[in-house]
Design a protein around this motif. Structure first.
Motif, PDB file in Angstrom:
ATOM      1  N   UNK A 123       0.816  -1.213   0.000  1.00  0.00           N
ATOM      2  CA  UNK A 123       0.000   0.000   0.000  1.00  0.00           C
ATOM      3  C   UNK A 123       0.852   1.266   0.000  1.00  0.00           C
ATOM      4  N   UNK A 124       2.125   1.131   0.383  1.00  0.00           N
ATOM      5  CA  UNK A 124       3.039   2.260   0.316  1.00  0.00           C
ATOM      6  C   UNK A 124       4.047   2.067  -0.791  1.00  0.00           C
ATOM      7  N   UNK A 125       5.007   2.963  -0.867  1.00  0.00           N
ATOM      8  CA  UNK A 125       6.043   2.893  -1.895  1.00  0.00           C
ATOM      9  C   UNK A 125       7.345   2.396  -1.251  1.00  0.00           C
ATOM     10  N   UNK A 126       7.742   1.150  -1.498  1.00  0.00           N
ATOM     11  CA  UNK A 126       8.949   0.621  -0.870  1.00  0.00           C
ATOM     12  C   UNK A 126      10.232   1.289  -1.341  1.00  0.00           C
ATOM     13  N   UNK A 127      10.190   2.020  -2.459  1.00  0.00           N
ATOM     14  CA  UNK A 127      11.363   2.769  -2.897  1.00  0.00           C
ATOM     15  C   UNK A 127      11.600   3.989  -2.012  1.00  0.00           C
ATOM     16  N   UNK A 128      10.584   4.355  -1.239  1.00  0.00           N
ATOM     17  CA  UNK A 128      10.701   5.472  -0.305  1.00  0.00           C
ATOM     18  C   UNK A 128      10.690   4.988   1.142  1.00  0.00           C
ATOM     19  N   UNK A 129       9.936   3.911   1.409  1.00  0.00           N
ATOM     20  CA  UNK A 129       9.837   3.341   2.760  1.00  0.00           C
ATOM     21  C   UNK A 129       9.794   1.825   2.633  1.00  0.00           C
TER      22      UNK A 129
END
Length: 438
Positions: free
Chosen positions: A413-419
């Protein structure tokens, strides 16, 4: 009589041709799935795409198209399952290159060694495999464990009888007598040595061939001592140089890659000189190790989570045998430093947790530890997809999302490239074209 003969002839003809005709008339139609991906990372080395559709035929990716495609827009598709991930980050399923899926270390591990059968370990592996799959790891490499148990689990998953990740299994770990892979500290006769225990180059060739005979996909051996073995032998080299060359040469000649458990620099360097495909842990690698890694192209599988977990276990009385406690306290913190050094030096990194030392299902914590060690998020995702697929020899099947490859797909659900922590609990998991977490 002529009428009767003709009738019987027609009846026999119908009996012979009828089932074939029926089978042809009812030929199984392909199953189509369309995933609508808001953000799509097809390859960790490339930039993401927006608003894409992944067309899946049975268990394979047929096509990736821009926009949100519907079945009626496609000539060859009459109906399809639509999976709406328009608000999520979609990427290839992750790969854990170092697991022990049929067990988990606990205070009872030594008792289990003398009370459980290989069938018991296979049964224990069923829920562990499900947890790993739910964590977003659609493929694992199991580097040592009860041989019959892990092969049965692997084959059950391949046949669709059990839900779990694809498994490449090593069978028994190859170890010198009394070494890290042996069972130490029990009264003589309580546990019989398994067929992975060997002494001398010729006997080590025999041990490798025997694992392959029974179905090993990969060979794993201990180049050095280890943390959790109940033997105060340190973490230096255990197999001789000649024994290690025999192990690697035999495995390679029979089409199997080789993983070497190695902590001490002497064992790491001997294994790399012998031609191993990966070094597991690599705790005390030195400048020569870095040169050898880059010269041979071998992968470093760091297993930071295992080091941290072992160090934590050392502080809980009664969890580890006395011979392991001091080793765990020293090795644990050092593993993260080793990863930092190898990454900064340009060594190829493949993701691996040593799951079984840590709890199964928290494999994604390794992603966060790798970032803490200094790897950018994109490099971590590359290690857990592209690099791991290459190490396992499966780059033509998995590791990226493209036409013809297996539909191993996860979402967050989030962006793993950022978190990167957003991958600790994936929102969607598909393995071999079948949705497991949805």
């Amino acid at each position: 009589m002529k009428f009767l003969s003709g009738f019987i002839g027609l009846l026999l003809c119908a009996m012979i041709t009828g089932p074939a005709a029926t089978a042809a008339d009812h030929k199984e139609q392909p199953h189509w799935t369309i995933i609508h991906a808001g953000t799509l990372m097809t390859d960790a080395r490339e930039e993401v795409r927006r608003e894409q559709s992944i067309l899946i035929k049975n268990d394979r990716i047929e096509e990736i198209r821009p926009g949100y495609v519907m079945p009626e827009e496609l000539d060859q598709v009459s109906e399809a399952d639509i999976i709406d991930l328009r608000d999520q980050f979609v990427m290839p399923g992750m790969i854990d290159s170092h697991t022990h899926v049929t067990m988990e270390i606990s205070k009872n591990s030594r008792l289990e060694a003398v009370t459980l059968t290989e069938a018991d370990y296979a049964i224990m592996g069923v829920p562990f495999a499900r947890r790993i799959l739910a964590a977003g790891f659609t493929t694992i490499r199991n580097v040592g464990g009860p041989r019959d148990g892990i092969f049965a689990l692997r084959d059950g998953i391949n046949k669709g009888l059990i839900q779990g990740p694809r498994i490449l299994a090593a069978g028994y770990t190859i170890s010198p007598l009394g070494g890290h892979g042996d069972t130490n500290g029990f009264r003589h006769g309580v546990i019989e040595p398994d067929s992975g225990i060997c002494n001398g180059a010729d006997d080590c060739r025999r041990a490798v061939r025997e694992q392959i005979k029974f179905g090993a996909d990969v060979i794993k051996y201990v180049a050095t001592g280890g943390v959790l073995s109940n033997i105060a032998a340190g973490t230096g080299q255990q197999f001789t140089d000649a024994e290690q060359r025999a192990i690697v040469e035999t495995a390679h000649s029979m089409g199997r890659k080789v993983a070497a458990h190695a902590h001490g620099a002497d064992g790491i360097n001997a294994a790399l000189k012998a031609g191993v495909d990966s070094i597991e842990h690599g705790t005390y690698l030195d400048k020569e190790s870095i040169k050898l890694f880059k010269k041979t192209g071998a992968y470093h599988v760091p297993t930071v989570l295992a080091g941290i977990t072992a160090a934590e276990m050392a502080e809980i009385p009664g969890t580890l045998p006395p011979a392991s406690v001091d080793k765990a306290r020293k090795v644990g913190p050092q593993i993260m430093e080793a990863l930092s050094r190898s990454y900064k030096s340009g060594v190829k990194i493949a993701f691996g947790t040593d799951s079984g030392v840590s709890k199964h299902g928290i494999n994604g914590r390794e992603l966060e530890l790798m970032v803490e060690a200094g790897m950018p998020e994109r490099a971590v995702l590359e290690a857990a997809t592209v690099n791991a697929a290459d190490l396992l020899g499966l780059a033509d099947e998995i590791g990226t999302l493209e036409k013809g490859k297996v539909a191993d797909i996860i979402a967050a659900r989030g962006n793993p490239l950022e978190d990167i922590s957003t991958l600790r609990t994936p929102s969607f998991v598909m393995a071999r074209g079948k949705a497991f977490v949805r």
